[in-house]
Motif scaffolding. Structure first.
Motif, PDB file in Angstrom:
ATOM      1  N   LEU A  21      35.038 -42.988   0.097  1.00 49.65           N
ATOM      2  CA  LEU A  21      35.429 -42.671  -1.284  1.00 49.65           C
ATOM      3  C   LEU A  21      34.807 -41.352  -1.736  1.00 49.65           C
ATOM      4  CD1 LEU A  21      35.279 -46.176  -3.011  1.00 49.65           C
ATOM      5  CD2 LEU A  21      37.308 -44.830  -2.457  1.00 49.65           C
ATOM      6  N   SER A  22      33.568 -41.112  -1.348  1.00 54.59           N
ATOM      7  CA  SER A  22      32.913 -39.849  -1.687  1.00 54.59           C
ATOM      8  C   SER A  22      33.644 -38.676  -1.061  1.00 54.59           C
ATOM      9  CB  SER A  22      31.454 -39.852  -1.214  1.00 54.59           C
ATOM     10  OG  SER A  22      30.697 -40.767  -1.936  1.00 54.59           O
ATOM     11  N   VAL A  23      34.035 -38.827   0.186  1.00 55.77           N
ATOM     12  CA  VAL A  23      34.767 -37.754   0.863  1.00 55.77           C
ATOM     13  C   VAL A  23      36.132 -37.550   0.199  1.00 55.77           C
ATOM     14  CG1 VAL A  23      35.873 -37.061   3.028  1.00 55.77           C
ATOM     15  CG2 VAL A  23      33.556 -38.006   3.048  1.00 55.77           C
ATOM     16  N   ALA A  24      36.802 -38.648  -0.142  1.00 53.53           N
ATOM     17  CA  ALA A  24      38.108 -38.533  -0.803  1.00 53.53           C
ATOM     18  C   ALA A  24      37.979 -37.811  -2.144  1.00 53.53           C
ATOM     19  CB  ALA A  24      38.726 -39.915  -1.000  1.00 53.53           C
ATOM     20  N   ARG A  25      36.929 -38.131  -2.909  1.00 54.66           N
ATOM     21  CA  ARG A  25      36.699 -37.437  -4.183  1.00 54.66           C
ATOM     22  C   ARG A  25      36.400 -35.960  -3.952  1.00 54.66           C
ATOM     23  NH1 ARG A  25      34.184 -42.339  -5.644  1.00 54.66           N
ATOM     24  NH2 ARG A  25      32.157 -41.577  -4.977  1.00 54.66           N
ATOM     25  N   ALA A  26      35.610 -35.662  -2.944  1.00 58.55           N
ATOM     26  CA  ALA A  26      35.277 -34.273  -2.632  1.00 58.55           C
ATOM     27  C   ALA A  26      36.529 -33.498  -2.225  1.00 58.55           C
ATOM     28  CB  ALA A  26      34.220 -34.220  -1.533  1.00 58.55           C
ATOM     29  N   ILE A  27      37.396 -34.112  -1.444  1.00 61.46           N
ATOM     30  CA  ILE A  27      38.640 -33.455  -1.032  1.00 61.46           C
ATOM     31  C   ILE A  27      39.519 -33.193  -2.250  1.00 61.46           C
ATOM     32  CG2 ILE A  27      40.804 -33.814   0.236  1.00 61.46           C
ATOM     33  CD1 ILE A  27      39.072 -35.139   2.454  1.00 61.46           C
ATOM     34  N   GLN A  28      39.581 -34.155  -3.162  1.00 66.08           N
ATOM     35  CA  GLN A  28      40.376 -33.959  -4.384  1.00 66.08           C
ATOM     36  C   GLN A  28      39.824 -32.799  -5.200  1.00 66.08           C
ATOM     37  OE1 GLN A  28      43.300 -35.214  -5.161  1.00 66.08           O
ATOM     38  NE2 GLN A  28      43.294 -33.926  -6.969  1.00 66.08           N
ATOM     39  N   LYS A  29      38.516 -32.697  -5.314  1.00 65.00           N
ATOM     40  CA  LYS A  29      37.898 -31.573  -6.034  1.00 65.00           C
ATOM     41  C   LYS A  29      38.219 -30.261  -5.336  1.00 65.00           C
ATOM     42  CE  LYS A  29      35.890 -33.255  -9.579  1.00 65.00           C
ATOM     43  NZ  LYS A  29      36.414 -32.887 -10.893  1.00 65.00           N
ATOM     44  N   CYS A  30      38.218 -30.264  -4.001  1.00 66.39           N
ATOM     45  CA  CYS A  30      38.562 -29.056  -3.249  1.00 66.39           C
ATOM     46  C   CYS A  30      39.943 -28.555  -3.623  1.00 66.39           C
ATOM     47  CB  CYS A  30      38.534 -29.330  -1.745  1.00 66.39           C
ATOM     48  SG  CYS A  30      36.892 -29.444  -1.052  1.00 66.39           S
ATOM     49  N   LYS A  31      40.867 -29.482  -3.777  1.00 71.52           N
ATOM     50  CA  LYS A  31      42.237 -29.109  -4.131  1.00 71.52           C
ATOM     51  C   LYS A  31      42.273 -28.440  -5.501  1.00 71.52           C
ATOM     52  CE  LYS A  31      44.371 -32.739  -1.390  1.00 71.52           C
ATOM     53  NZ  LYS A  31      45.156 -33.977  -1.405  1.00 71.52           N
ATOM     54  N   GLU A  32      41.430 -28.893  -6.426  1.00 71.88           N
ATOM     55  CA  GLU A  32      41.416 -28.324  -7.769  1.00 71.88           C
ATOM     56  C   GLU A  32      41.018 -26.853  -7.764  1.00 71.88           C
ATOM     57  OE1 GLU A  32      39.093 -30.727 -10.449  1.00 71.88           O
ATOM     58  OE2 GLU A  32      40.086 -32.554  -9.769  1.00 71.88           O
ATOM     59  N   GLU A 102      22.886 -19.198 -10.998  1.00 70.55           N
ATOM     60  CA  GLU A 102      22.416 -19.379  -9.620  1.00 70.55           C
ATOM     61  C   GLU A 102      22.705 -20.794  -9.149  1.00 70.55           C
ATOM     62  OE1 GLU A 102      21.360 -18.826  -6.135  1.00 70.55           O
ATOM     63  OE2 GLU A 102      20.846 -17.104  -7.386  1.00 70.55           O
ATOM     64  N   ILE A 103      23.495 -20.936  -8.110  1.00 71.17           N
ATOM     65  CA  ILE A 103      23.833 -22.267  -7.587  1.00 71.17           C
ATOM     66  C   ILE A 103      23.408 -22.467  -6.143  1.00 71.17           C
ATOM     67  CG2 ILE A 103      25.794 -22.555  -9.153  1.00 71.17           C
ATOM     68  CD1 ILE A 103      27.534 -22.081  -6.581  1.00 71.17           C
ATOM     69  N   ARG A 104      23.003 -21.395  -5.471  1.00 69.66           N
ATOM     70  CA  ARG A 104      22.655 -21.533  -4.042  1.00 69.66           C
ATOM     71  C   ARG A 104      21.621 -22.616  -3.768  1.00 69.66           C
ATOM     72  NH1 ARG A 104      23.563 -15.823  -4.190  1.00 69.66           N
ATOM     73  NH2 ARG A 104      21.443 -15.578  -4.929  1.00 69.66           N
ATOM     74  N   PRO A 105      20.513 -22.688  -4.519  1.00 69.31           N
ATOM     75  CA  PRO A 105      19.529 -23.742  -4.208  1.00 69.31           C
ATOM     76  C   PRO A 105      20.115 -25.142  -4.307  1.00 69.31           C
ATOM     77  CG  PRO A 105      18.533 -22.097  -5.625  1.00 69.31           C
ATOM     78  CD  PRO A 105      20.012 -21.788  -5.561  1.00 69.31           C
ATOM     79  N   ALA A 106      20.948 -25.392  -5.314  1.00 68.64           N
ATOM     80  CA  ALA A 106      21.563 -26.721  -5.453  1.00 68.64           C
ATOM     81  C   ALA A 106      22.490 -27.020  -4.282  1.00 68.64           C
ATOM     82  CB  ALA A 106      22.305 -26.815  -6.772  1.00 68.64           C
ATOM     83  N   LEU A 107      23.242 -26.020  -3.840  1.00 66.69           N
ATOM     84  CA  LEU A 107      24.120 -26.225  -2.693  1.00 66.69           C
ATOM     85  C   LEU A 107      23.337 -26.525  -1.422  1.00 66.69           C
ATOM     86  CD1 LEU A 107      26.851 -23.451  -3.051  1.00 66.69           C
ATOM     87  CD2 LEU A 107      27.231 -25.908  -2.943  1.00 66.69           C
ATOM     88  N   LEU A 108      22.262 -25.809  -1.239  1.00 65.54           N
ATOM     89  CA  LEU A 108      21.487 -25.970   0.001  1.00 65.54           C
ATOM     90  C   LEU A 108      20.756 -27.297   0.102  1.00 65.54           C
ATOM     91  CD1 LEU A 108      20.148 -22.334   0.343  1.00 65.54           C
ATOM     92  CD2 LEU A 108      21.985 -23.420   1.657  1.00 65.54           C
ATOM     93  N   VAL A 109      20.428 -27.916  -1.004  1.00 62.94           N
ATOM     94  CA  VAL A 109      19.719 -29.205  -0.948  1.00 62.94           C
ATOM     95  C   VAL A 109      20.650 -30.391  -1.161  1.00 62.94           C
ATOM     96  CG1 VAL A 109      17.515 -28.209  -1.644  1.00 62.94           C
ATOM     97  CG2 VAL A 109      19.022 -29.182  -3.382  1.00 62.94           C
ATOM     98  N   SER A 110      21.916 -30.130  -1.449  1.00 62.34           N
ATOM     99  CA  SER A 110      22.872 -31.211  -1.667  1.00 62.34           C
ATOM    100  C   SER A 110      23.093 -31.999  -0.383  1.00 62.34           C
ATOM    101  CB  SER A 110      24.195 -30.627  -2.159  1.00 62.34           C
ATOM    102  OG  SER A 110      25.134 -31.651  -2.317  1.00 62.34           O
ATOM    103  N   LYS A 111      23.129 -33.312  -0.503  1.00 62.17           N
ATOM    104  CA  LYS A 111      23.330 -34.155   0.671  1.00 62.17           C
ATOM    105  C   LYS A 111      24.818 -34.427   0.933  1.00 62.17           C
ATOM    106  CE  LYS A 111      19.000 -36.643   0.173  1.00 62.17           C
ATOM    107  NZ  LYS A 111      17.974 -36.017   0.531  1.00 62.17           N
ATOM    108  N   LYS A 112      25.647 -34.247  -0.085  1.00 61.60           N
ATOM    109  CA  LYS A 112      27.075 -34.499   0.058  1.00 61.60           C
ATOM    110  C   LYS A 112      27.864 -33.391  -0.624  1.00 61.60           C
ATOM    111  CE  LYS A 112      26.614 -39.483   0.134  1.00 61.60           C
ATOM    112  NZ  LYS A 112      27.031 -40.733  -0.418  1.00 61.60           N
ATOM    113  N   ALA A 113      29.119 -33.246  -0.196  1.00 61.72           N
ATOM    114  CA  ALA A 113      29.980 -32.205  -0.770  1.00 61.72           C
ATOM    115  C   ALA A 113      30.238 -32.411  -2.207  1.00 61.72           C
ATOM    116  CB  ALA A 113      31.310 -32.164  -0.043  1.00 61.72           C
TER     117      ALA A 113
END
Length: 113
Positions: A21-32, A102-113
């Motif tokens: 479900l997390s991956v499906a939500r992430a894919i939907q956000k990617c489309k946006e 600045e978003i790089r630090p948040a991206l680098l420590v994120s565990k999921k997309a």
């Protein structure tokens, strides 16, 4: 002990469903990010609108074109982590443009997309 180790090695069905479900939500956000957006002039996608605005604020001519060349093609929707990192590099390039939070630090420590 054998049951404990086997349950630790393979995720439960609840975890697997949650991950899917997390991956499906992430894919939907990617489309946006790349789908035409009716709220934008010319129905540009969010990524295309960002590129348009960033080109207006370049520190030197051609900066965004060079960045896009370095980044390569945006990763496909079914690779949400790679796409999130690509978008992060687009909006927060190095050297910094000074136009985004600045978003790089948040991206680098994120565990999921």
């Amino acid at each position: 002990e054998r049951e404990i180790s086997s349950s630790m090695e393979s995720p439960s069905s609840t975890e697997s469903i949650g991950d899917r479900l997390s991956v499906a939500r992430a894919i939907q956000k990617c489309k946006e990010f790349t789908a035409p957006n009716m709220n934008m002039d010319g129905s540009l996608s969010l990524v295309d609108r960002w590129i348009e605005l960033a080109k207006e604020n370049e520190r030197h001519p051609g900066q965004i074109d060079v960045l896009l060349q370095q980044l390569g093609e945006i990763p496909p929707e079914h690779e949400p982590t790679e796409r999130a990192l690509w978008v992060g590099a687009l909006i927060n390039p190095l050297p910094a443009m000074g136009v985004a939070t600045e978003i790089r630090p948040a991206l680098l420590v994120s565990k999921k997309a």
